[in-house]
Write an enzyme that holds these catalytic residues in place. Sequence first.
Site, mmCIF file in Angstrom:
data_model
loop_
_atom_site.group_PDB
_atom_site.id
_atom_site.type_symbol
_atom_site.label_atom_id
_atom_site.label_comp_id
_atom_site.label_asym_id
_atom_site.label_seq_id
_atom_site.Cartn_x
_atom_site.Cartn_y
_atom_site.Cartn_z
ATOM 1 N N ARG A 163 1.068 1.793 -5.944
ATOM 2 C CA ARG A 163 1.237 0.793 -4.898
ATOM 3 C C ARG A 163 -0.053 0.044 -4.590
ATOM 4 O O ARG A 163 -0.054 -0.902 -3.800
ATOM 5 C CB ARG A 163 1.727 1.464 -3.616
ATOM 6 C CG ARG A 163 3.146 1.910 -3.706
ATOM 7 C CD ARG A 163 3.531 2.721 -2.516
ATOM 8 N NE ARG A 163 4.957 2.881 -2.483
ATOM 9 C CZ ARG A 163 5.782 2.159 -1.731
ATOM 10 N NH1 ARG A 163 5.317 1.248 -0.926
ATOM 11 N NH2 ARG A 163 7.081 2.349 -1.809
ATOM 12 N N ASN A 174 1.297 -0.197 5.762
ATOM 13 C CA ASN A 174 1.721 -0.967 4.596
ATOM 14 C C ASN A 174 2.502 -2.160 5.120
ATOM 15 O O ASN A 174 3.469 -1.980 5.864
ATOM 16 C CB ASN A 174 2.617 -0.101 3.697
ATOM 17 C CG ASN A 174 3.248 -0.917 2.584
ATOM 18 O OD1 ASN A 174 2.666 -1.896 2.122
ATOM 19 N ND2 ASN A 174 4.436 -0.525 2.147
ATOM 20 N N GLY A 175 2.076 -3.366 4.761
ATOM 21 C CA GLY A 175 2.769 -4.565 5.238
ATOM 22 C C GLY A 175 1.763 -5.605 5.692
ATOM 23 O O GLY A 175 0.571 -5.506 5.382
ATOM 24 N N TRP A 231 -3.688 -2.059 -1.394
ATOM 25 C CA TRP A 231 -3.724 -3.288 -2.185
ATOM 26 C C TRP A 231 -4.049 -4.370 -1.162
ATOM 27 O O TRP A 231 -3.272 -4.626 -0.245
ATOM 28 C CB TRP A 231 -2.389 -3.537 -2.857
ATOM 29 C CG TRP A 231 -2.402 -4.751 -3.742
ATOM 30 C CD1 TRP A 231 -2.855 -4.821 -5.024
ATOM 31 C CD2 TRP A 231 -1.937 -6.070 -3.400
ATOM 32 N NE1 TRP A 231 -2.717 -6.101 -5.501
ATOM 33 C CE2 TRP A 231 -2.154 -6.887 -4.531
ATOM 34 C CE3 TRP A 231 -1.377 -6.638 -2.276
ATOM 35 C CZ2 TRP A 231 -1.826 -8.229 -4.553
ATOM 36 C CZ3 TRP A 231 -1.043 -7.982 -2.293
ATOM 37 C CH2 TRP A 231 -1.268 -8.757 -3.431
ATOM 38 N N LYS A 265 1.372 -1.601 -9.323
ATOM 39 C CA LYS A 265 2.632 -1.405 -10.036
ATOM 40 C C LYS A 265 3.819 -1.852 -9.181
ATOM 41 O O LYS A 265 4.773 -2.423 -9.677
ATOM 42 C CB LYS A 265 2.764 0.081 -10.417
ATOM 43 C CG LYS A 265 4.016 0.417 -11.203
ATOM 44 C CD LYS A 265 3.957 -0.167 -12.593
ATOM 45 C CE LYS A 265 5.221 0.071 -13.396
ATOM 46 N NZ LYS A 265 5.349 -0.947 -14.464
ATOM 47 N N GLU A 284 -2.016 -10.866 -17.570
ATOM 48 C CA GLU A 284 -2.248 -9.763 -16.627
ATOM 49 C C GLU A 284 -3.132 -8.670 -17.222
ATOM 50 O O GLU A 284 -3.848 -7.995 -16.491
ATOM 51 C CB GLU A 284 -0.939 -9.202 -16.051
ATOM 52 C CG GLU A 284 -0.156 -8.243 -16.882
ATOM 53 C CD GLU A 284 1.084 -7.697 -16.138
ATOM 54 O OE1 GLU A 284 2.122 -7.567 -16.788
ATOM 55 O OE2 GLU A 284 1.007 -7.395 -14.945
ATOM 56 N N CYS A 304 0.850 -1.165 0.000
ATOM 57 C CA CYS A 304 0.000 0.000 0.000
ATOM 58 C C CYS A 304 0.894 1.225 0.000
ATOM 59 O O CYS A 304 2.105 1.115 0.140
ATOM 60 C CB CYS A 304 -0.840 0.002 1.271
ATOM 61 S SG CYS A 304 -1.688 -1.559 1.545
ATOM 62 N N HIS A 339 6.239 -33.523 -23.378
ATOM 63 C CA HIS A 339 6.326 -34.163 -22.055
ATOM 64 C C HIS A 339 5.110 -33.846 -21.196
ATOM 65 O O HIS A 339 5.163 -33.978 -19.982
ATOM 66 C CB HIS A 339 7.626 -33.740 -21.360
ATOM 67 C CG HIS A 339 8.839 -34.142 -22.135
ATOM 68 N ND1 HIS A 339 9.213 -35.455 -22.289
ATOM 69 C CD2 HIS A 339 9.733 -33.403 -22.838
ATOM 70 C CE1 HIS A 339 10.304 -35.511 -23.041
ATOM 71 N NE2 HIS A 339 10.637 -34.272 -23.398
ATOM 72 N N GLU A 345 7.401 -14.081 -20.955
ATOM 73 C CA GLU A 345 7.016 -12.675 -20.790
ATOM 74 C C GLU A 345 5.747 -12.363 -21.603
ATOM 75 O O GLU A 345 4.852 -11.659 -21.142
ATOM 76 C CB GLU A 345 8.198 -11.774 -21.199
ATOM 77 C CG GLU A 345 7.956 -10.281 -21.172
ATOM 78 C CD GLU A 345 7.542 -9.718 -19.815
ATOM 79 O OE1 GLU A 345 7.571 -10.437 -18.813
ATOM 80 O OE2 GLU A 345 7.147 -8.545 -19.778
HETATM 81 O O1 M6R Z 1 9.231 -3.255 -9.751
HETATM 82 P P1 M6R Z 1 9.666 -4.644 -10.086
HETATM 83 O O2 M6R Z 1 10.354 -4.745 -11.396
HETATM 84 O O3 M6R Z 1 10.490 -5.273 -8.980
HETATM 85 O O4 M6R Z 1 8.329 -5.480 -10.174
HETATM 86 C C1 M6R Z 1 8.354 -6.865 -10.339
HETATM 87 C C2 M6R Z 1 7.008 -7.392 -10.785
HETATM 88 O O5 M6R Z 1 6.039 -7.117 -9.820
HETATM 89 C C3 M6R Z 1 6.564 -6.790 -12.118
HETATM 90 O O6 M6R Z 1 7.516 -6.988 -13.112
HETATM 91 C C4 M6R Z 1 5.232 -7.410 -12.580
HETATM 92 O O7 M6R Z 1 5.411 -8.761 -12.861
HETATM 93 C C5 M6R Z 1 4.677 -6.649 -13.778
HETATM 94 N N1 M6R Z 1 3.324 -6.245 -13.516
HETATM 95 C C6 M6R Z 1 4.657 -7.439 -15.030
HETATM 96 O O8 M6R Z 1 4.172 -6.699 -16.108
#
Ligand code: M6R
Length: 606
Positions: free
Chosen positions: A27, A98-99, A74, A601, A485, A2, A501, A478
């Site tokens: 966040r 936050n936590g 979040w 994010k 997502e 958060c 497999h 990726e």
């Molecule tokens: O800020 P970061 O690069 O450490 O974040 C890692 C992941 O949370 C981030 O890459 C997430 O998987 C993305 N939403 C993917 O698009």
Amino acid sequence: MCGIIGINSNKSVSATIINSLKKLEYRGYDSAGIATLSNGLINEVKSEGRVDNLEKNSIVQNMEGNIGIGHVRWATHGLPNSINAHPHSSQNVSVVHNGIIENSTLLKKFLLARGHKFKSQTDTEVIVHLITENLKTENIIDSIKKTLKALHGSFALGIIFKDQPDLIVGARRGSPLAVGYGPNENYLGSDSYALKSMTNKITYLNDGEFCIVKKNHVEFFNDDGVKINKKVLELSSEEEKYDKGEYKHFMAKEIEEQPLTIKNGIDEYIDTANNDINIYNIPWKRDEISSITLVGCGTAYHSCLMAKYWFEELTSLDVNVDIASEFRYKKNRFKKDNLYVFVSQSGETADTYAALDLCNKNNMKTCAVVNVIESSIARDSEFVLPIHCGIEIGVASTKAFLGQILILYILALKLGLLRGDLEKKEFSKKLSDLKNLPKLIEETLLIDNKIQNISYTFNEAKGSMFLGRGFSYPIALEGALKLKELSYIHAEGYPAGEMKHGPLALIEEGMPVVVLAPRDNYYKKTISNMQEVIARGAKVLLITNKSKDEIVSENIWETIEVESTNEDLLPFLLTIPLQKLAYYSALKKGFDIDKPRNLAKSVTVE
Ligand code: M6R
């Protein structure tokens, strides 16, 4: 995970808190809330969803108070609704958190037995009641000390008290927290970014510390409640301006910005005059490193997987890759001659930070590849390689991915040269190819209409697969992550050679399958794997690179050809159509592209 903000001022704070919360939405955006103190009362307003909803509330618009705290959530414990939104308050105390409080169930039992009434399903509410309980017998500092000692888990806290018109308490364990200094006002924030529009003078709390933020003075304490002195850092005062411009979404803009991302990276790291890579300040000698461990989460983890191929190809280093949330709890064999590289866009990801912290505690060599250079991961790493891609807003990481793999590729080249694994001639050739990459990405970005049409088929399917071998395998992962997502479509990335497999059983008539088969060493093998899925009814989208040689295969549903370059650099180009596929698929479904459901994010809880 958060975002929290606190302001203690001599003027009304609600509008400034709302503005700061908007900056913290990366966040979490499940709910937002604010509490201020006026006329000896705590006023609290909360709403489900975005900060915009909170801002529209007429009570917030007329909210008084020169001291207040705010929160974007979040959800971890309890549904993402307004009851579970922070702040949580008793008559005497209001808290943003936050936590995760791991012993909240036990603490709640104890507090219920003492007559405390709970309103929410959150773990945070126990903090409110615990402070309220401790305040019956202790002064503020001792009640905070006692409360913090009773909490297990991680937290960054902002706390205001009904009877304290000039005091916000901030506390940190695990989750980052910063204090900011302004004229006749002081602040508390999850990070310096949230405080930047108000101040560039910052102090970061260390684990276990807490602070008392008054209008004209801030005091810091260690976990025993002993006063400590802390440094005030002066950060760059330039606020990065970033808007959508002509684009519908930040993600669309960030995809199109990728030639610039790569150009900026090249300008920063390539020393054209000396035909070298401008990483001259590595703090370790050549023979001090014989292996490397790359650690990250999500897309950053895929960057690490990608880099493993390059490090293995270009250097003689042993290479390991770990998901940060696994690394932090497994039995690690820490070795003095191992370099630990932490990859993160935000530099605040809790699991990645915890993995770094573990390495620091074991006196390991640590290096950060990050976008946000003022972040916790950057601050606490021995050596930092910024990716220079500018602010990234879309939750789905795009330009940061290309930025990360660029820096990791450059690091692999540099270590390869330094260790004598790569001949100068070959190194120079690779540098010169790299300089052409922005142009090739620009040309690849022009493939657009075709991808828009293809994305319809993905939207209609129950699920899809993304296949690749070698360098293309992490890109397949990726591509699948982007699709799930953004479009909420099940998508699985798999090594093409592994299909037989097990996963081949998933293939049925009409299932869309993306096959990444650039003209590299794996090309023929991947094409054979592609035939195997076509034979079972898959609708194959083949992504390859332009070549004079014809594609010798039948029954391919669609083909996309990216530009051609040396094999090392093809992964950059293969990524582009996959990002666009996910974008257009979500666009057609009308989903919230920049803020997909259930995500944030920056993931600042474990
Ligand atoms: O800020 P970061 O690069 O450490 O974040 C890692 C992941 O949370 C981030 O890459 C997430 O998987 C993305 N939403 C993917 O698009």
